[in-house]
Design a protein around this motif. Structure first.
Motif, short mmCIF file in Angstrom:
data_model
loop_
_atom_site.label_atom_id
_atom_site.label_comp_id
_atom_site.label_asym_id
_atom_site.label_seq_id
_atom_site.Cartn_x
_atom_site.Cartn_y
_atom_site.Cartn_z
N TRP A 1 -4.11 6.48 -2.75
CA TRP A 1 -3.63 6.41 -0.90
C TRP A 1 -3.92 5.78 -0.13
O TRP A 1 -5.21 5.52 0.17
N GLN A 2 -3.46 5.88 1.29
CA GLN A 2 -3.82 5.05 2.33
C GLN A 2 -4.25 6.06 2.82
O GLN A 2 -4.39 7.04 3.75
N LYS B 1 0.86 -1.37 0.08
CA LYS B 1 -0.08 -0.11 -0.81
C LYS B 1 0.67 1.01 0.11
O LYS B 1 0.63 2.28 -0.72
N PRO B 2 2.43 1.01 0.94
CA PRO B 2 2.76 2.56 0.38
C PRO B 2 3.48 2.57 -0.68
O PRO B 2 3.18 3.85 -1.34
N LEU B 3 3.95 1.35 -1.13
CA LEU B 3 4.44 1.51 -2.90
C LEU B 3 3.13 2.37 -3.48
O LEU B 3 3.71 2.90 -4.42
N GLU C 1 0.81 9.78 -4.80
CA GLU C 1 -0.47 9.87 -4.87
C GLU C 1 -0.88 11.20 -3.63
O GLU C 1 -0.04 10.87 -2.09
N SER C 2 -1.22 11.80 -2.45
CA SER C 2 -1.57 12.65 -2.21
C SER C 2 -3.35 12.86 -1.19
O SER C 2 -4.14 12.03 -1.95
N MET C 3 -3.28 11.93 0.07
CA MET C 3 -4.62 12.57 0.54
C MET C 3 -5.74 12.98 0.29
O MET C 3 -5.38 13.95 0.32
N THR C 4 -6.37 12.36 -0.07
CA THR C 4 -7.39 13.59 0.30
C THR C 4 -9.21 12.98 0.06
O THR C 4 -10.54 12.54 -0.54
N CYS C 5 -9.44 12.37 1.75
CA CYS C 5 -10.30 12.20 2.08
C CYS C 5 -10.97 13.58 2.66
O CYS C 5 -12.12 13.40 3.01
N THR D 1 -6.95 2.69 6.52
CA THR D 1 -5.43 2.49 6.15
C THR D 1 -5.93 1.49 4.75
O THR D 1 -4.15 1.04 5.02
N ASN D 2 -6.73 1.31 4.53
CA ASN D 2 -7.17 0.86 3.36
C ASN D 2 -6.48 1.68 1.93
O ASN D 2 -6.55 2.86 2.25
N LEU D 3 -6.53 1.44 0.67
CA LEU D 3 -6.07 1.98 -0.51
C LEU D 3 -7.06 2.46 -0.85
O LEU D 3 -8.15 2.03 -0.73
#
Length: 373
Positions: free
Chosen positions: A153-154, A143-145, A186-190, A158-160
């Protein structure tokens, strides 16, 4: 004729698409790997539960090059497995079992690995270099990869999460000695959304981006070998293998159906199967039903344990006979789960009468504990 770097990446993407991958991204693996520190915190806190392999392989997980020192780039691939219907609808059908979406068809490990190997053969024939392929059974933090490669993004669960496919992606990776042009991370977009945290039936998220697997229904129904702790059994509902709640509520899922091809179709027999039918499975029937399916790996006894907890939560009167029949099962795990199911289904007087009849012949201490003895 030589191929430019940009042409090479596009050729790889085209071949990946032809093999059934919905996403193909590239990343280098030169930089530090902060995900390793998060894994160590997770293990040090004991949140991995009985998954001892996570502690045993922590050193190999600290960086992709700890897996293979010669690796220079990673190809990260995704396959969309978004369901065609609402995966939470079955939760309102107490006489039926809820099997996690990913486990309703052929084992994705085998499907994805076959495609990865085919892509790897093509890659070596076309561009040379050495490579290794990975699905999530290997000690590689995929997932980090995938986040570094721009696949997604995670999220807080914690899931992608993917812009194109929401929370429904199978991941596979290829480490290679080739130098490939990396895609942007990719940046976190939640935003401020925390729907995935709030929906969890067992409060398995101590904080955003943190999971305590010991409270997670997927861990409890799949990884835990013994009886599931009593405190969590009512929250299981009719979830008999895994839990999709935190995935299913993700708002990004609205994109997951776009352009989807049915390459990993669910088996009809595993879409909301009747609990009564599942409770009657002996070992050969279990193996036949779940042939080439991920559920098979937990074995018949653990699976029927889950089915019995669902029967206990169902409130369906005619399922009581299935639980009572399993009081004679050879497996103490199954017998204990049957006792709990009956304690939830029967009136106290009826349960007390049954206990008086059954306990003198029961030798297993774990089952006697379920009887209250």
């Amino acid at each position: 004729m030589t191929t430019s770097t940009s042409e090479r990446e596009e050729l790889i993407r085209a071949e990946a698409a032809a093999l059934g991958f919905d996403l193909c991204r590239f990343t280098d693996i030169d930089e530090a790997w902060p995900a390793a520190a998060r894994l160590l915190e997770f293990v040090d806190a004991g949140r991995h539960g009985e998954m001892g392999w996570m502690a045993e392989t922590a050193e190999r997980r600290r960086h992709p090059r700890a897996m293979w020192a010669d690796a220079r780039s990673a190809i990260v691939l995704g396959v969309n497995y978004g369901p065609d219907d609402d995966p939470m609808a079955v939760l309102a059908q107490p006489a039926r079992g809820a099997i996690s979406v990913y486990a309703r068809g052929d084992d994705y490990h085998e499907v994805i690995k076959a495609r990865l190997k085919a892509l790897g053969r093509w890659l070596q024939a076309r561009f040379g270099g050495e490579l290794k392929v990975f699905v999530d059974t290997a000690p590689l933090l995929e997932k980090p990869l995938a986040e570094r490669a721009g696949v997604g993004w995670q999220g807080r669960h914690t899931n992608l999460v993917s812009r194109e496919f929401g929370s429904w992606l199978f991941l596979g990776s290829i480490l290679t000695t080739l130098e490939l042009t990396p895609d942007a991370p990719e940046s976190m977009t939640c935003g401020t959304c925390r729907a995935c945290l709030d929906v969890c039936p067992t409060d398995a998220f101590p904080a955003p981006f943190q999971l305590d697997a010991r409270r997670c229904i997927s861990y409890l129904t799949i990884e835990l070998k013994g009886p599931i702790p009593r405190e969590f059994r009512p929250a299981l509902g009719n979830r008999i293998y895994g839990c999709d709640d935190c995935l299913a509520v993700c708002p990004w899922n609205k994109f997951a159906q776009q352009g989807r091809e049915q390459k990993l179709a669910a088996r009809e027999a595993l879409n909301a199967p009747a609990l009564a039918d599942l409770a009657r499975l002996d070992d050969p029937a279990f193996r036949d039903l779940f042939r080439k399916n991920p559920v098979k790996r937990i074995g018949r006894d653990r699976f029927v344990r889950n089915v019995l907890y669902a029967i206990g939560n169902s409130g369906v009167a005619n399922l009581t006979t299935e639980a009572e029949r399993l009081l004679d099962d050879p497996s103490p795990l199954v017998r204990g789960a049957a006792v709990w199911a009956l304690s939830q289904c029967l009136a106290p007087e009826a349960f007390a009468t049954l206990r008086a009849v059954r306990t003198p012949a029961e030798a297993d201490t774990s089952v006697l504990e379920e009887w209250g003895g």
